[in-house]
Design a protein around this motif. Structure first.
Motif, PDB file in Angstrom:
ATOM      1  N   HIS A  87      28.205  11.914 -11.993  1.00  0.00           N
ATOM      2  CA  HIS A  87      28.239  13.649 -11.970  1.00  0.00           C
ATOM      3  C   HIS A  87      27.795  14.303 -13.046  1.00  0.00           C
ATOM      4  O   HIS A  87      27.299  15.065 -12.968  1.00  0.00           O
ATOM      5  N   THR A  88      28.494  13.883 -13.897  1.00  0.00           N
ATOM      6  CA  THR A  88      28.341  14.788 -15.332  1.00  0.00           C
ATOM      7  C   THR A  88      26.980  14.487 -15.944  1.00  0.00           C
ATOM      8  O   THR A  88      26.204  15.603 -16.514  1.00  0.00           O
ATOM      9  N   GLN A  89      26.779  13.596 -15.669  1.00  0.00           N
ATOM     10  CA  GLN A  89      25.420  12.767 -15.765  1.00  0.00           C
ATOM     11  C   GLN A  89      24.274  13.216 -15.353  1.00  0.00           C
ATOM     12  O   GLN A  89      23.167  14.223 -15.787  1.00  0.00           O
ATOM     13  N   THR A  90      24.805  13.681 -13.948  1.00  0.00           N
ATOM     14  CA  THR A  90      23.644  13.917 -13.019  1.00  0.00           C
ATOM     15  C   THR A  90      23.478  15.845 -13.773  1.00  0.00           C
ATOM     16  O   THR A  90      22.435  16.473 -13.909  1.00  0.00           O
ATOM     17  N   GLN A  91      24.402  16.273 -13.690  1.00  0.00           N
ATOM     18  CA  GLN A  91      24.777  17.515 -14.057  1.00  0.00           C
ATOM     19  C   GLN A  91      23.962  18.052 -15.269  1.00  0.00           C
ATOM     20  O   GLN A  91      23.305  19.267 -15.606  1.00  0.00           O
ATOM     21  N   VAL A  92      23.846  16.954 -16.301  1.00  0.00           N
ATOM     22  CA  VAL A  92      23.252  16.945 -17.747  1.00  0.00           C
ATOM     23  C   VAL A  92      21.560  16.972 -17.430  1.00  0.00           C
ATOM     24  O   VAL A  92      20.485  18.422 -17.981  1.00  0.00           O
ATOM     25  N   LYS A  93      21.042  16.138 -16.573  1.00  0.00           N
ATOM     26  CA  LYS A  93      19.936  16.156 -15.705  1.00  0.00           C
ATOM     27  C   LYS A  93      19.011  17.606 -15.302  1.00  0.00           C
ATOM     28  O   LYS A  93      17.956  18.302 -15.561  1.00  0.00           O
ATOM     29  N   HIS A  94      20.991  18.049 -14.083  1.00  0.00           N
ATOM     30  CA  HIS A  94      19.930  19.804 -14.160  1.00  0.00           C
ATOM     31  C   HIS A  94      19.467  20.822 -15.320  1.00  0.00           C
ATOM     32  O   HIS A  94      18.684  20.770 -15.109  1.00  0.00           O
ATOM     33  N   LEU A  95      20.682  20.550 -16.353  1.00  0.00           N
ATOM     34  CA  LEU A  95      20.560  21.178 -17.106  1.00  0.00           C
ATOM     35  C   LEU A  95      19.224  20.871 -18.213  1.00  0.00           C
ATOM     36  O   LEU A  95      18.829  22.324 -18.815  1.00  0.00           O
ATOM     37  N   GLN A  96      18.867  19.953 -17.623  1.00  0.00           N
ATOM     38  CA  GLN A  96      17.685  19.671 -18.038  1.00  0.00           C
ATOM     39  C   GLN A  96      16.241  20.079 -17.653  1.00  0.00           C
ATOM     40  O   GLN A  96      14.953  20.070 -18.079  1.00  0.00           O
ATOM     41  N   ASN A  97      16.424  20.398 -16.265  1.00  0.00           N
ATOM     42  CA  ASN A  97      15.478  21.259 -15.429  1.00  0.00           C
ATOM     43  C   ASN A  97      14.921  19.589 -15.075  1.00  0.00           C
ATOM     44  O   ASN A  97      12.862  19.981 -14.111  1.00  0.00           O
ATOM     45  N   ARG A  98      15.425  18.696 -15.143  1.00  0.00           N
ATOM     46  CA  ARG A  98      14.587  17.773 -13.947  1.00  0.00           C
ATOM     47  C   ARG A  98      15.109  17.871 -12.070  1.00  0.00           C
ATOM     48  O   ARG A  98      14.526  17.070 -11.406  1.00  0.00           O
ATOM     49  N   LEU A  99      15.769  19.143 -12.228  1.00  0.00           N
ATOM     50  CA  LEU A  99      16.046  19.249 -10.376  1.00  0.00           C
ATOM     51  C   LEU A  99      16.612  20.536 -10.194  1.00  0.00           C
ATOM     52  O   LEU A  99      17.037  21.120 -11.456  1.00  0.00           O
ATOM     53  N   LEU A 100      16.061  21.008  -9.238  1.00  0.00           N
ATOM     54  CA  LEU A 100      15.934  22.894  -8.586  1.00  0.00           C
ATOM     55  C   LEU A 100      17.966  22.883  -9.020  1.00  0.00           C
ATOM     56  O   LEU A 100      18.442  23.349  -8.814  1.00  0.00           O
ATOM     57  N   PHE A 101      18.875  22.146  -7.757  1.00  0.00           N
ATOM     58  CA  PHE A 101      19.765  22.692  -6.029  1.00  0.00           C
ATOM     59  C   PHE A 101      20.198  21.308  -6.501  1.00  0.00           C
ATOM     60  O   PHE A 101      20.099  20.539  -6.504  1.00  0.00           O
ATOM     61  N   TYR A 102      21.987  22.279  -6.880  1.00  0.00           N
ATOM     62  CA  TYR A 102      22.760  20.598  -7.337  1.00  0.00           C
ATOM     63  C   TYR A 102      24.334  21.690  -6.047  1.00  0.00           C
ATOM     64  O   TYR A 102      24.820  22.834  -6.436  1.00  0.00           O
ATOM     65  N   PRO A 103      24.475  21.134  -5.539  1.00  0.00           N
ATOM     66  CA  PRO A 103      25.182  21.491  -4.562  1.00  0.00           C
ATOM     67  C   PRO A 103      27.530  20.954  -5.141  1.00  0.00           C
ATOM     68  O   PRO A 103      27.692  19.678  -5.397  1.00  0.00           O
ATOM     69  N   VAL A 104      27.368  22.247  -6.041  1.00  0.00           N
ATOM     70  CA  VAL A 104      28.624  22.140  -6.749  1.00  0.00           C
ATOM     71  C   VAL A 104      29.522  23.649  -6.507  1.00  0.00           C
ATOM     72  O   VAL A 104      28.979  24.700  -5.307  1.00  0.00           O
ATOM     73  N   GLY A 105      30.164  23.657  -7.307  1.00  0.00           N
ATOM     74  CA  GLY A 105      31.855  25.084  -7.181  1.00  0.00           C
ATOM     75  C   GLY A 105      31.415  25.945  -8.516  1.00  0.00           C
ATOM     76  O   GLY A 105      30.563  25.716  -9.485  1.00  0.00           O
ATOM     77  N   SER A 106      32.147  26.941  -8.877  1.00  0.00           N
ATOM     78  CA  SER A 106      31.964  28.236  -9.694  1.00  0.00           C
ATOM     79  C   SER A 106      32.543  27.886 -10.898  1.00  0.00           C
ATOM     80  O   SER A 106      31.945  28.241 -11.846  1.00  0.00           O
ATOM     81  N   TRP A 107      32.820  26.633 -11.060  1.00  0.00           N
ATOM     82  CA  TRP A 107      33.876  26.145 -12.483  1.00  0.00           C
ATOM     83  C   TRP A 107      32.739  24.788 -13.130  1.00  0.00           C
ATOM     84  O   TRP A 107      32.842  24.888 -13.959  1.00  0.00           O
ATOM     85  N   ILE A 108      31.137  25.311 -12.705  1.00  0.00           N
ATOM     86  CA  ILE A 108      30.547  24.419 -12.985  1.00  0.00           C
ATOM     87  C   ILE A 108      29.384  24.409 -14.498  1.00  0.00           C
ATOM     88  O   ILE A 108      29.601  24.139 -15.368  1.00  0.00           O
ATOM     89  N   GLU A 109      30.089  26.215 -14.688  1.00  0.00           N
ATOM     90  CA  GLU A 109      29.224  26.442 -15.832  1.00  0.00           C
ATOM     91  C   GLU A 109      30.486  26.622 -16.997  1.00  0.00           C
ATOM     92  O   GLU A 109      30.250  25.934 -18.251  1.00  0.00           O
ATOM     93  N   ASN A 110      31.418  26.509 -16.555  1.00  0.00           N
ATOM     94  CA  ASN A 110      32.985  26.128 -18.246  1.00  0.00           C
ATOM     95  C   ASN A 110      32.394  24.065 -17.721  1.00  0.00           C
ATOM     96  O   ASN A 110      32.985  24.296 -19.145  1.00  0.00           O
ATOM     97  N   GLU A 111      32.392  23.424 -17.001  1.00  0.00           N
ATOM     98  CA  GLU A 111      32.495  22.395 -16.937  1.00  0.00           C
ATOM     99  C   GLU A 111      31.192  21.641 -17.928  1.00  0.00           C
ATOM    100  O   GLU A 111      31.540  20.706 -19.106  1.00  0.00           O
TER     101      GLU A 111
END
Length: 481
Positions: free
Chosen positions: A296-320
């Motif tokens: 999931h962390t690798q996917t979240q890095v791709k999200h930060l790289q604008n490789r995907l638009l929407f990601y299903p997660v909770g509000s802890w994501i910014e700190n993580e």
């Protein structure tokens, strides 16, 4: 409909002190022990109660020189808040005591042998993909009764009880078999998350209908961007939550209540089938199967790289993801679009609940110290410090007042405001029936990868739910709202 495990924006922000803003589950621990011998289920062991002391400064009669051991799940919130804040506060209150700190992402793997042997830590932050089966622990008498904690004088005002200082959702979600055994410490918002700056740069607006959602998927695909990405090997339960919340949006919160109550055909109900089908279709048309090989962390890095638009997660994501987040990325919350023209819950409905379980080991060496540790966590300084360190909210009333919030939480507050009373229910079966939840994470992997159909997913889940319902060795829980 809002149930006791959820909170409205007004309740949350007023109780957390946002006057100006008018602002997780693992291996079935000891399951073999809990059901050994077959036959009727083992009766729940009585929760261990600690007698209250007359001293409001030490209401549990803590031995000031006795060591304390704390195990923390080091996930999205890390563990610095425990090491640098709560444990230091405990040592300040009891200068003669030592505190042993253990941080891990493998709660069940590390602690299961210790619970079997009887050598347990005093406080456990039971969270993450390897969390323990709390119902099984409760049945074996491993969890201390927290009612004495909730009835104890608060650290901040001895004239008030701890229960008066927290949102009522804490008390509603503390119970297993009618006993107060679990402390949920954080408030979270689970939905789809996106980069608001990217949308502003592109001139895109949030899709409110499924047709708009797929149309945006086509635009994104033309630019080499995924509409949605599956949360990888360690985050399948994120997508299971997403499907459940989508089903509740389609059919109302009764869908989730029926699932939690093991109602016949709850998993094969039409809203569940529609929700699973909708997300499998999105994965098929606008996803990428290579993401199943990522965590999931690798996917979240791709999200930060604008490789995907929407990601299903909770509000802890910014700190993580704070260390990886670029300056041009602004986390914001997006409600699930209308799936059908007749969705019971309107666009804007989101899930808001309490989470991040903490328990005190009844058979630990220092349960009195464990209770006091939780009392310190529930002080305003303890809660405010947690928010400052993790950029996430706690359940303590007024504790976050004056804290500068990150973009993600500001967005969540606005979304909760727009949702009003349209709060999607949390699914409690993940804590009540760990085997069912683990089965769900396996099945969501299979259906999203195209190895089974949505109908097969629903049928497989219903079969497992029926097995649990008919198994007299499994403790049954119920909810009415």
């Amino acid at each position: 409909m809002t149930h006791p495990g959820e909170i409205t924006r007004r309740q949350l922000l007023r109780r957390l002190g946002f006057a100006a803003l008018a602002a997780g589950p693992g291996a079935g621990l000891l399951s073999a022990c809990a059901t050994a011998g077959g036959g009727d289920r083992q009766a729940a062991a009585p929760a261990t109660s600690i007698a209250a002391s007359a001293d409001p400064r030490n209401p549990f009669g803590v031995d000031a020189k006795k060591p304390l051991e704390v195990t923390i799940f080091s996930g999205g919130y890390s563990d610095a808040y425990a090491r640098e804040l709560h444990q230091e506060a405990y040592k300040k209150a009891f200068p003669g005591a030592t505190v042993k700190h253990n941080a891990t992402q493998q709660i069940s793997t590390q602690l299961r042998p210790r619970f079997v042997s009887g050598d347990v830590p005093d406080v456990v932050n039971n969270s993450g993909p390897e969390s323990m089966d709390l119902v099984a622990l409760a049945e074996q008498g491993h969890l201390a009764d927290l009612s004495v904690l909730f009835d104890a004088p608060s650290v901040d005002d001895p004239g008030k009880k701890v229960r008066d200082m927290v949102t009522p959702a804490v008390l509603a979600n503390a119970k297993i078999d009618g006993k107060d055994l679990v402390l949920n410490y954080t408030v979270s918002h689970r939905a789809l998350w996106y980069n608001a700056k990217l949308f502003a740069d592109k001139g895109w607006t949030l899709p409110k209908t499924w047709a708009e959602f797929t149309a945006l998927g086509e635009k994104a695909k033309a630019e080499g961007i995924l509409l949605f990405a599956y949360p990888g090997q360690k985050g399948p339960y994120y997508q299971l939550w997403n499907v459940l919340y989508t089903a509740a949006k389609i059919g109302g919160n009764q869908v989730i209540l029926d699932i939690d109550n093991l109602v016949e055909a709850a998993w094969t109900a039409e809203p569940m089938k529609q929700a699973v089908t909708a997300w499998v279709d999105i994965q098929t048309k606008y996803g990428d199967k290579s993401y199943f090989g990522l965590d999931h962390t690798q996917t979240q890095v791709k999200h930060l790289q604008n490789r995907l638009l929407f990601y299903p997660v909770g509000s802890w994501i910014e700190n993580e993801m704070a260390k990886d987040k670029p300056r041009d990325f602004e986390y914001a919350i997006a409600p699930i679009p209308d799936v059908t023209a007749t969705d019971v819950m309107p666009y804007g409905a989101i899930q808001v609940g309490v989470g991040e379980n903490f328990v005190v080991a009844a058979k630990g060496k220092n349960p009195q110290g464990g209770l006091e540790y939780l009392r310190i966590m529930l002080s305003r300084d303890g809660a405010r410090g947690f928010t400052e360190k993790t950029q996430n909210l706690t359940v303590v009333n007024g504790a976050a007042e004056g804290v500068e919030l990150p973009a993600a939480l500001k967005s969540a507050a606005k979304a909760q405001d727009a949702a009003g009373q349209n709060i999607i229910a949390d699914a409690r079966f993940e804590g009540w029936y760990k085997e069912l939840f683990d089965h769900g994470t396996e099945q969501i992997n299979r259906v999203m990868a195209g190895r089974i159909t949505p109908d097969e997913f629903c049928a497989n889940m219903q079969k497992k739910a029926d097995e649990i319902k008919n198994d007299s060795s499994v403790s049954k829980q119920t909810r009415s709202e």
